[in-house]
Design a protein around this motif. Structure first.
Motif, mmCIF file in Angstrom:
data_model
loop_
_atom_site.group_PDB
_atom_site.id
_atom_site.type_symbol
_atom_site.label_atom_id
_atom_site.label_comp_id
_atom_site.label_asym_id
_atom_site.label_seq_id
_atom_site.Cartn_x
_atom_site.Cartn_y
_atom_site.Cartn_z
ATOM 1 N N VAL A 101 0.856 -1.185 0.000
ATOM 2 C CA VAL A 101 0.000 0.000 0.000
ATOM 3 C C VAL A 101 0.892 1.234 0.000
ATOM 4 O O VAL A 101 1.785 1.357 0.854
ATOM 5 N N ASP A 102 0.642 2.112 -0.945
ATOM 6 C CA ASP A 102 1.420 3.357 -1.042
ATOM 7 C C ASP A 102 2.910 3.080 -1.094
ATOM 8 O O ASP A 102 3.741 3.794 -0.505
ATOM 9 N N GLY A 103 3.287 2.021 -1.813
ATOM 10 C CA GLY A 103 4.696 1.706 -2.001
ATOM 11 C C GLY A 103 5.368 1.019 -0.827
ATOM 12 O O GLY A 103 6.572 0.760 -0.870
ATOM 13 N N LEU A 104 4.599 0.701 0.236
ATOM 14 C CA LEU A 104 5.174 0.056 1.410
ATOM 15 C C LEU A 104 4.605 -1.350 1.569
ATOM 16 O O LEU A 104 3.407 -1.569 1.327
ATOM 17 N N PRO A 105 5.424 -2.312 1.958
ATOM 18 C CA PRO A 105 4.907 -3.673 2.161
ATOM 19 C C PRO A 105 3.916 -3.715 3.320
ATOM 20 O O PRO A 105 4.127 -3.068 4.353
ATOM 21 N N VAL A 106 2.841 -4.479 3.149
ATOM 22 C CA VAL A 106 1.808 -4.592 4.190
ATOM 23 C C VAL A 106 1.650 -6.046 4.617
ATOM 24 O O VAL A 106 1.852 -6.381 5.792
ATOM 25 N N GLU A 107 1.255 -6.922 3.713
ATOM 26 C CA GLU A 107 1.106 -8.329 4.075
ATOM 27 C C GLU A 107 2.418 -8.867 4.634
ATOM 28 O O GLU A 107 3.500 -8.563 4.136
ATOM 29 N N ASP A 108 2.292 -9.648 5.698
ATOM 30 C CA ASP A 108 3.439 -10.242 6.372
ATOM 31 C C ASP A 108 4.320 -9.192 7.060
ATOM 32 O O ASP A 108 5.509 -9.412 7.273
ATOM 33 N N THR A 109 3.713 -8.039 7.390
ATOM 34 C CA THR A 109 4.404 -7.029 8.192
ATOM 35 C C THR A 109 3.447 -6.506 9.258
ATOM 36 O O THR A 109 2.239 -6.763 9.217
#
Length: 797
Positions: free
Chosen positions: A303-311
């Motif tokens: 999302v918005d260039g940042l990792p989300v899943e698994d974080t």
């Protein structure tokens, strides 16, 4: 331990795997929909901003893993006809558990307007974390739950409490990896040393490692697998691992988890059969499933260039600006449609047959199991008549007994009378004998599954007294036991019950909410017996002196809390008879274990306890011609003794002073009638305490509590309270009361100082009282014991 996918056979067909996956996808869709959607629940039109809730609340990160467990529990429950409940430990897993109960139909049974169709789905979505709706965590409103989702650390103890004396029950417990870092949870791993495989059910812990808390990684998820295995084996478990990673084929995970569940349940069956049929005495090594899934699995990867899943970013709301940000709206729609809802629900929004293929029937559903609504199973406790246990009282203050030892005889009989039905437990942190309740050992022993030595006393593999030096574990056991339809008593040193302050908070909140849910049936009350109390911890010192648990409890919902301070053995029996029969309360009973004067016979005690507070005419000097000059009031056993001693001094030295002696058993009687169900009407309170005469009140705990309870009463400006003021040490029993100005001499001085016209004509009496306090200080420093006039005192009337 190797991955479960390579160690157990698998009989599932491809169709069965796809059916499991359909249920899981449906649950994930429902969980995400609850967080985001205000309308358009079936996505029959493109998502628009007005379809989105204005405030996005809830927790997505843990939901896919919980949904996975719910899906697979349905399969094994149905295949094996299991009687099972699940305790959902992760703090805010509400969307997942609500989704599961909606899919199994139990939600619509208790909330008919949330029907299992499109209209009901719309209500399910709208109500979640919405004004007038339901909380974001598992709560009393959630069918099938016995555990508040905000109670991090207590899930495993609750599961073990549910399993006690439930030989056919499987209590599954999903432990979040954030929760696993708490002290109470760490202590709860030792509960398997107390689980009797013959008379108790089984607990299957599922350690759900998704790697992150709200903003940080979790400890157990980062441990190397061999080290984690060593830890779990050290706790007495055999770990079975299932791991899913981002991008993994979900069918592979379904296959692995199905094998793990079967392997674990086969082992539980074998262990129970061995114990029950072959009389095995070695403590079983129960299985534990270690389930690793990505945080926020199947949600937005970035999302918005940042990792989300698994974080950690997947913990709460992965797409936070859906209404304002068109890109977020498009991502949300792609995410929801990735579950292919058209395959899962028909045109009316009803789940399709494949989705429900592994949903159990009737009471076997997790949302409908009666153990998760324990009042449905609750039977009245067989409390015997009190006459057999009461102490004879021919004259007040002529004899002494240890109140809790007298109570022990009653508890012994209750243990005896519940030996076959096994629905009563006594729990405490290694203090049953110390607290003079050891008569129960004639009826049962202390639960223990480890080695028993010839020098041990009262240990028994089938015992129903639970002792472990963890107040958290004792509390969790008892809560789980009560919530699944049984009875119990928690005995604890008064100063250390504070350790469970936050736990009792949550239980009181649960009771408050549950009593407003007509489908939740009343459960047995959570009963505390607090002894080894502040005034008789003179030998252990300041660290053991704290009466503040009562203050903590009386801050809570008045519908649910009760506090009793019986002054002698017979009043303790009457209070115990009441609280053990009661429902939906937290009852706190404070009573000493040291020898205490007997003031009331059984009939008098019954009347006094029913009244909750009353005048002891035999102790006062009123003539009956008008109001007293002063009221001497007491609440608690030691304060009662000091008040009566003060009344005796006044009778001898100031016989013309009209003294009324009042004793309070039920502290909530001091509250106004509109503030508590037990509150006294103003007219009754004024008649007892007067409206304008001085009241000197000797209270067991912190004196400001009495002021808080009585501040709206007319007499409050004339109320003077003596109690514990944080002045403690290792000293003599009487010095404890002197240090805190609760002693008889100080009380007499208070009467003289506060009764109009008395100070001048009683100056010599007041000086004698001050001199007695001075003699006391000199005496104990020379002799190390209390003065003979104190140690040998008795009521002479």
């Amino acid at each position: 331990m190797a991955d479960a996918a390579t160690t157990a056979p698998n009989d599932l067909t491809e169709h069965e795997l796809h059916a499991l996956d359909a249920h899981w996808r449906a649950a994930n869709y429902l969980a995400a929909g609850q967080i985001y959607l205000l309308a358009n629940p079936l996505l029959k039109e493109p998502l628009r901003p007005e379809h989105i809730k204005p405030r996005l609340l809830g927790h997505w990160g843990t939901s896919p893993g919980l949904n996975l467990v719910h899906t697979h529990l349905g399969r094994v429950i149905k295949a094996r006809d299991l009687d099972a409940i699940c305790v959902w430990g992760p703090g805010h897993g509400g969307p997942a558990v609500l989704a599961g109960s909606w899919l199994d139909g139990s939600y619509a049974e208790v909330y008919p307007d949330v029907s299992r169709d499109g209209a009901g789905m719309a209500r399910l979505f709208r109500q979640f974390s919405f004004p007038g709706g339901v909380p974001s965590h598992v709560a009393p409103e959630t069918p099938g739950s016995i555990h508040e989702g905000g109670e991090l650390g207590y899930s495993l103890a609750h599961a073990y409490g549910a399993a006690l004396d439930n030989p056919d029950l499987l209590a599954v417990c999903v432990i979040g990896d954030g929760e696993a870092e708490t002290g109470p949870l760490a202590g709860s791993w030792h509960a398997n040393k107390f689980l009797d495989p013959v008379h108790d059910g089984a607990v299957l812990p599922i350690l759900h490692l998704n790697g992150y808390k709200i903003a940080n990684p979790t400890v157990l998820a980062r441990l190397p697998e061999p080290e984690l295995d060593d830890l779990l084996r050290g706790y007495g478990h055999e770990p079975i691992h299932v791991a899913a990673r981002p991008g993994d084929d979900p069918l592979r995970t379904h296959r692995a988890l199905a094998r793990a569940m079967d392997q674990a349940l086969d082992r539980i069956t074998l262990l129970q059969r061995t114990a029950r049929e072959e009389d095995a005495v070695e403590r079983p090594r129960w299985p534990v499933i270690v389930l690793r899934t990505p945080k926020g699995w199947t949600g937005p990867a970035e999302v918005d260039g940042l990792p989300v899943e698994d974080t950690w970013r997947a913990h709460q709301v992965p797409l936070p600006a859906v209404r304002e940000n068109p890109d977020h709206l498009r991502q949300l729609e792609r995410w929801l449609r990735s579950y292919r809802p058209e395959e899962l629900f028909d045109d009316e929004g009803r789940p399709r047959p494949d989705v429900l293929a592994f949903v159990p029937d009737g009471d076997r559903r997790l949302g409908a199991n009666p153990h998760a609504n324990g009042g449905l199973l609750l039977r009245d406790l067989p409390v015997p008549g009190l006459a057999r246990y009461a102490v004879p009282v021919d004259k007040p203050g002529a004899t002494l007994h240890e109140p809790t030892r007298v109570l022990g005889g009653l508890l012994e009989q209750i243990m005896e009378d519940t030996a076959d039905r096994r629905d009563f437990r006594l729990v405490g942190p290694d203090e049953t004998s110390s607290n003079r309740l050891d008569a129960v050992y004639r009826a049962t022993g202390k639960a223990w599954q480890e080695e028993i030595l010839v020098t041990d006393e009262h240990l028994n593999r089938h015992g129903r007294v639970m002792e472990v030096l963890s107040e958290h574990l004792c509390q969790g056991w008892l809560e789980g036991y009560l919530l699944t339809g049984r009875h119990g008593l928690f005995s604890c040193y008064e100063a250390f019950v504070h350790i469970v302050d936050s736990m009792v908070n949550q239980h009181i909140k649960w009771l408050k909410v549950a009593r407003d849910l007509p489908w939740r049936r009343p459960i047995a009350s959570l009963n505390y017996l607090l002894t080894s109390h502040v005034w008789r911890q003179d030998h252990n010192g300041f660290s053991h002196q704290d009466p503040g648990f009562v203050d903590h409890v009386l801050n809570k919902s008045p519908q649910a809390v009760r506090v009793y301070l019986p002054p002698d053995a017979n009043t303790l029996l009457c209070v115990a008879d009441h609280v053990l029969r009661s429902r939906d309360y937290v009852n706190v009973v404070v009573a000493g274990k040291q020898p205490c004067f007997d003031w009331l016979d059984l009939d008098q005690a019954r009347v006094h306890c029913a009244r909750g507070a009353g005048s002891w005419d035999w102790a006062g000097t009123e003539t009956g011609t008008g109001e007293p000059d002063v009221v001497l009031a007491a609440a608690g056993d030691v304060p009662t003794q000091e008040v009566l001693a003060a009344a005796g001094i006044l009778r001898r030295h100031l016989p013309d002073v009209a003294v009324r002696v009042v004793n309070v058993v039920d502290m909530t009687r001091l509250l106004p009638q509109d503030a508590h169900p037990h509150g006294m009407p103003d007219a009754e309170f004024d008649a007892l305490f007067t409206r304008d005469r001085p009241v000197v009140f000797a209270y067991h705990g912190y004196p400001w509590l009495v002021h808080r309870l009585a501040y709206r009463r007319a007499v409050h400006p004339h109320l003077h309270v003596r109690g514990y003021r944080e002045s403690g040490t290792t000293t003599t029993p009487f010095d404890m009361v002197v240090r805190n100005d609760l002693d008889r001499y100080r009380l007499v001085m208070d009467v003289i100082d506060r009764t109009p016209g008395l100070a001048v004509r009683a100056v010599s009496v007041r000086q004698r009282m001050q001199d007695a306090r001075t003699r006391h200080h000199q005496w104990i420093r020379e002799h190390g014991t209390d003065m003979p006039e104190i140690a040998e005192w008795s009521w002479t009337g």
